[in-house]
Design a protein around this motif. Sequence first.
Motif, PDB file in Angstrom:
ATOM      1  N   GLY A   9      -5.661   5.544  -5.400  1.00  0.00           N
ATOM      2  CA  GLY A   9      -6.352   4.796  -4.370  1.00  0.00           C
ATOM      3  C   GLY A   9      -5.847   3.366  -4.285  1.00  0.00           C
ATOM      4  O   GLY A   9      -5.000   2.935  -5.070  1.00  0.00           O
ATOM      5  N   ILE A  10      -6.401   2.628  -3.334  1.00  0.00           N
ATOM      6  CA  ILE A  10      -5.979   1.259  -3.054  1.00  0.00           C
ATOM      7  C   ILE A  10      -7.163   0.320  -3.221  1.00  0.00           C
ATOM      8  O   ILE A  10      -8.264   0.584  -2.715  1.00  0.00           O
ATOM      9  CB  ILE A  10      -5.445   1.129  -1.617  1.00  0.00           C
ATOM     10  CG1 ILE A  10      -4.251   2.063  -1.382  1.00  0.00           C
ATOM     11  CG2 ILE A  10      -5.087  -0.310  -1.300  1.00  0.00           C
ATOM     12  CD1 ILE A  10      -3.025   1.739  -2.174  1.00  0.00           C
ATOM     13  N   GLU A  11      -6.938  -0.798  -3.927  1.00  0.00           N
ATOM     14  CA  GLU A  11      -7.900  -1.892  -3.963  1.00  0.00           C
ATOM     15  C   GLU A  11      -7.389  -2.977  -3.025  1.00  0.00           C
ATOM     16  O   GLU A  11      -6.204  -3.301  -3.030  1.00  0.00           O
ATOM     17  CB  GLU A  11      -8.026  -2.455  -5.386  1.00  0.00           C
ATOM     18  CG  GLU A  11      -9.123  -3.498  -5.560  1.00  0.00           C
ATOM     19  CD  GLU A  11      -8.680  -4.927  -5.292  1.00  0.00           C
ATOM     20  OE1 GLU A  11      -9.561  -5.816  -5.219  1.00  0.00           O
ATOM     21  OE2 GLU A  11      -7.462  -5.178  -5.132  1.00  0.00           O
ATOM     22  N   LEU A  12      -8.277  -3.517  -2.184  1.00  0.00           N
ATOM     23  CA  LEU A  12      -7.896  -4.560  -1.247  1.00  0.00           C
ATOM     24  C   LEU A  12      -9.056  -5.524  -1.053  1.00  0.00           C
ATOM     25  O   LEU A  12     -10.190  -5.236  -1.427  1.00  0.00           O
ATOM     26  CB  LEU A  12      -7.469  -3.960   0.095  1.00  0.00           C
ATOM     27  CG  LEU A  12      -8.550  -3.149   0.817  1.00  0.00           C
ATOM     28  CD1 LEU A  12      -8.908  -3.803   2.150  1.00  0.00           C
ATOM     29  CD2 LEU A  12      -8.079  -1.704   1.038  1.00  0.00           C
ATOM     30  N   ASP A  13      -8.749  -6.685  -0.469  1.00  0.00           N
ATOM     31  CA  ASP A  13      -9.742  -7.734  -0.269  1.00  0.00           C
ATOM     32  C   ASP A  13      -9.881  -8.026   1.214  1.00  0.00           C
ATOM     33  O   ASP A  13      -8.885  -7.999   1.950  1.00  0.00           O
ATOM     34  CB  ASP A  13      -9.297  -9.020  -0.964  1.00  0.00           C
ATOM     35  CG  ASP A  13      -8.856  -8.792  -2.399  1.00  0.00           C
ATOM     36  OD1 ASP A  13      -9.732  -8.753  -3.267  1.00  0.00           O
ATOM     37  OD2 ASP A  13      -7.636  -8.648  -2.631  1.00  0.00           O
ATOM     38  N   HIS A  52      -5.081   4.034   7.069  1.00  0.00           N
ATOM     39  CA  HIS A  52      -5.802   4.939   6.170  1.00  0.00           C
ATOM     40  C   HIS A  52      -6.006   6.325   6.782  1.00  0.00           C
ATOM     41  O   HIS A  52      -6.070   7.314   6.058  1.00  0.00           O
ATOM     42  CB  HIS A  52      -7.144   4.313   5.791  1.00  0.00           C
ATOM     43  CG  HIS A  52      -7.939   5.113   4.826  1.00  0.00           C
ATOM     44  ND1 HIS A  52      -9.057   5.844   5.193  1.00  0.00           N
ATOM     45  CD2 HIS A  52      -7.765   5.335   3.494  1.00  0.00           C
ATOM     46  CE1 HIS A  52      -9.547   6.455   4.132  1.00  0.00           C
ATOM     47  NE2 HIS A  52      -8.785   6.172   3.094  1.00  0.00           N
ATOM     48  N   LYS A  53      -6.095   6.402   8.090  1.00  0.00           N
ATOM     49  CA  LYS A  53      -6.256   7.706   8.730  1.00  0.00           C
ATOM     50  C   LYS A  53      -5.079   8.620   8.412  1.00  0.00           C
ATOM     51  O   LYS A  53      -5.241   9.844   8.314  1.00  0.00           O
ATOM     52  CB  LYS A  53      -6.388   7.535  10.247  1.00  0.00           C
ATOM     53  CG  LYS A  53      -7.717   6.938  10.678  1.00  0.00           C
ATOM     54  CD  LYS A  53      -7.785   6.783  12.194  1.00  0.00           C
ATOM     55  CE  LYS A  53      -9.110   6.171  12.612  1.00  0.00           C
ATOM     56  NZ  LYS A  53      -9.190   5.961  14.080  1.00  0.00           N
ATOM     57  N   ASN A  54      -3.904   8.039   8.252  1.00  0.00           N
ATOM     58  CA  ASN A  54      -2.714   8.819   7.897  1.00  0.00           C
ATOM     59  C   ASN A  54      -2.486   8.900   6.391  1.00  0.00           C
ATOM     60  O   ASN A  54      -1.608   9.634   5.939  1.00  0.00           O
ATOM     61  CB  ASN A  54      -1.482   8.215   8.563  1.00  0.00           C
ATOM     62  CG  ASN A  54      -1.536   8.293  10.072  1.00  0.00           C
ATOM     63  OD1 ASN A  54      -1.937   9.307  10.636  1.00  0.00           O
ATOM     64  ND2 ASN A  54      -1.165   7.214  10.746  1.00  0.00           N
ATOM     65  N   HIS A  55      -3.274   8.118   5.633  1.00  0.00           N
ATOM     66  CA  HIS A  55      -3.176   8.102   4.169  1.00  0.00           C
ATOM     67  C   HIS A  55      -4.605   8.079   3.602  1.00  0.00           C
ATOM     68  O   HIS A  55      -5.059   7.055   3.100  1.00  0.00           O
ATOM     69  CB  HIS A  55      -2.407   6.870   3.683  1.00  0.00           C
ATOM     70  CG  HIS A  55      -1.049   6.718   4.302  1.00  0.00           C
ATOM     71  ND1 HIS A  55      -0.853   6.084   5.514  1.00  0.00           N
ATOM     72  CD2 HIS A  55       0.178   7.105   3.874  1.00  0.00           C
ATOM     73  CE1 HIS A  55       0.435   6.097   5.806  1.00  0.00           C
ATOM     74  NE2 HIS A  55       1.085   6.707   4.832  1.00  0.00           N
ATOM     75  N   PRO A  56      -5.311   9.187   3.704  1.00  0.00           N
ATOM     76  CA  PRO A  56      -6.746   9.205   3.367  1.00  0.00           C
ATOM     77  C   PRO A  56      -7.012   9.211   1.859  1.00  0.00           C
ATOM     78  O   PRO A  56      -7.515  10.177   1.284  1.00  0.00           O
ATOM     79  CB  PRO A  56      -7.235  10.491   4.032  1.00  0.00           C
ATOM     80  CG  PRO A  56      -6.026  11.389   4.038  1.00  0.00           C
ATOM     81  CD  PRO A  56      -4.841  10.477   4.239  1.00  0.00           C
ATOM     82  N   PHE A  94       0.825  -1.206   0.000  1.00  0.00           N
ATOM     83  CA  PHE A  94       0.000   0.000   0.000  1.00  0.00           C
ATOM     84  C   PHE A  94       0.861   1.258   0.000  1.00  0.00           C
ATOM     85  O   PHE A  94       0.588   2.219  -0.731  1.00  0.00           O
ATOM     86  CB  PHE A  94      -0.933  -0.006   1.213  1.00  0.00           C
ATOM     87  CG  PHE A  94      -1.877  -1.189   1.254  1.00  0.00           C
ATOM     88  CD1 PHE A  94      -2.316  -1.799   0.082  1.00  0.00           C
ATOM     89  CD2 PHE A  94      -2.311  -1.707   2.453  1.00  0.00           C
ATOM     90  CE1 PHE A  94      -3.182  -2.890   0.108  1.00  0.00           C
ATOM     91  CE2 PHE A  94      -3.171  -2.798   2.505  1.00  0.00           C
ATOM     92  CZ  PHE A  94      -3.602  -3.387   1.334  1.00  0.00           C
ATOM     93  N   ASP A  95       1.913   1.255   0.810  1.00  0.00           N
ATOM     94  CA  ASP A  95       2.829   2.409   0.838  1.00  0.00           C
ATOM     95  C   ASP A  95       3.501   2.599  -0.524  1.00  0.00           C
ATOM     96  O   ASP A  95       3.607   3.730  -1.027  1.00  0.00           O
ATOM     97  CB  ASP A  95       3.899   2.220   1.914  1.00  0.00           C
ATOM     98  CG  ASP A  95       3.367   2.416   3.321  1.00  0.00           C
ATOM     99  OD1 ASP A  95       2.372   3.156   3.496  1.00  0.00           O
ATOM    100  OD2 ASP A  95       3.937   1.823   4.259  1.00  0.00           O
ATOM    101  N   LEU A  96       3.951   1.508  -1.110  1.00  0.00           N
ATOM    102  CA  LEU A  96       4.624   1.589  -2.404  1.00  0.00           C
ATOM    103  C   LEU A  96       3.669   2.090  -3.482  1.00  0.00           C
ATOM    104  O   LEU A  96       4.071   2.865  -4.354  1.00  0.00           O
ATOM    105  CB  LEU A  96       5.186   0.221  -2.773  1.00  0.00           C
ATOM    106  CG  LEU A  96       5.991   0.140  -4.072  1.00  0.00           C
ATOM    107  CD1 LEU A  96       7.166   1.111  -4.049  1.00  0.00           C
ATOM    108  CD2 LEU A  96       6.479  -1.294  -4.312  1.00  0.00           C
TER     109      LEU A  96
END
Length: 243
Positions: free
Chosen positions: A34-38, A101-105, A24-26
Amino acid sequence: MSRPLVFAHRGASANAIENSLEAFDLALEMKADGIELDIQTTKDDIPIVIHDLNLRRLTGKNSLVSSLSLEEIKRLRVGKLFVRRFKGPRILTFDELLTWHKNHPVPLNVELKESFLDNEKALKTTIEKCKDIRDLHFSSFHSELLEKAKRFAPNIETALIATKYLNWDQLDQLTFIDTIHANKSRYYRERYLDACARQGKKCRFYNINGNEKYITSPHQAVIGWITDYPQMVREVQQKIQDY
């Protein structure tokens, strides 16, 4: 029209262990929007960030996520065999992801997986903790999960992942669905895109690799790309913006 947002599939999964904080950071370093996750749910109703129902591929343990407690799952490491034995990361809980996510909104595309089908308690708890998060949507192959999600949180966006059984001419009957997610190889076609636009649905496409010609001139219904290669897709978009 604003450009479609670029979602990193399971994070920057081509370069890091999928669904990990490193991935996610990378992805954000690679300029993903944005980020897709499962997420799956454990035996004790705790949502965790993992794609497979069976833990074998990522951890070597041949067990279902839904058959183990969080305590048991937290003992495992993920990654290739020799890496995970010594320094592979632990599986994230969804709460840990939300703390990150709070630090990476950034926008989140959260895919609800099959272990939620028989666990309405975990589904409701998961949906309700996200109902006030901006730019978060839930996707799934399972329409019944999305119908319940919309009932639990009417304002949250829901995205149905297309299969061969989807009737594109009757999308307007899916009143609990806001968006369609689809495989680009099968469904990036005018008839499907026009059907979405005609019936007030938007689209995101996955398996994007950055060399698709339509990235530079997307159909009006397209609001997002889901990709293992966010940097490549963003570079294409940037060239068009600069031009």
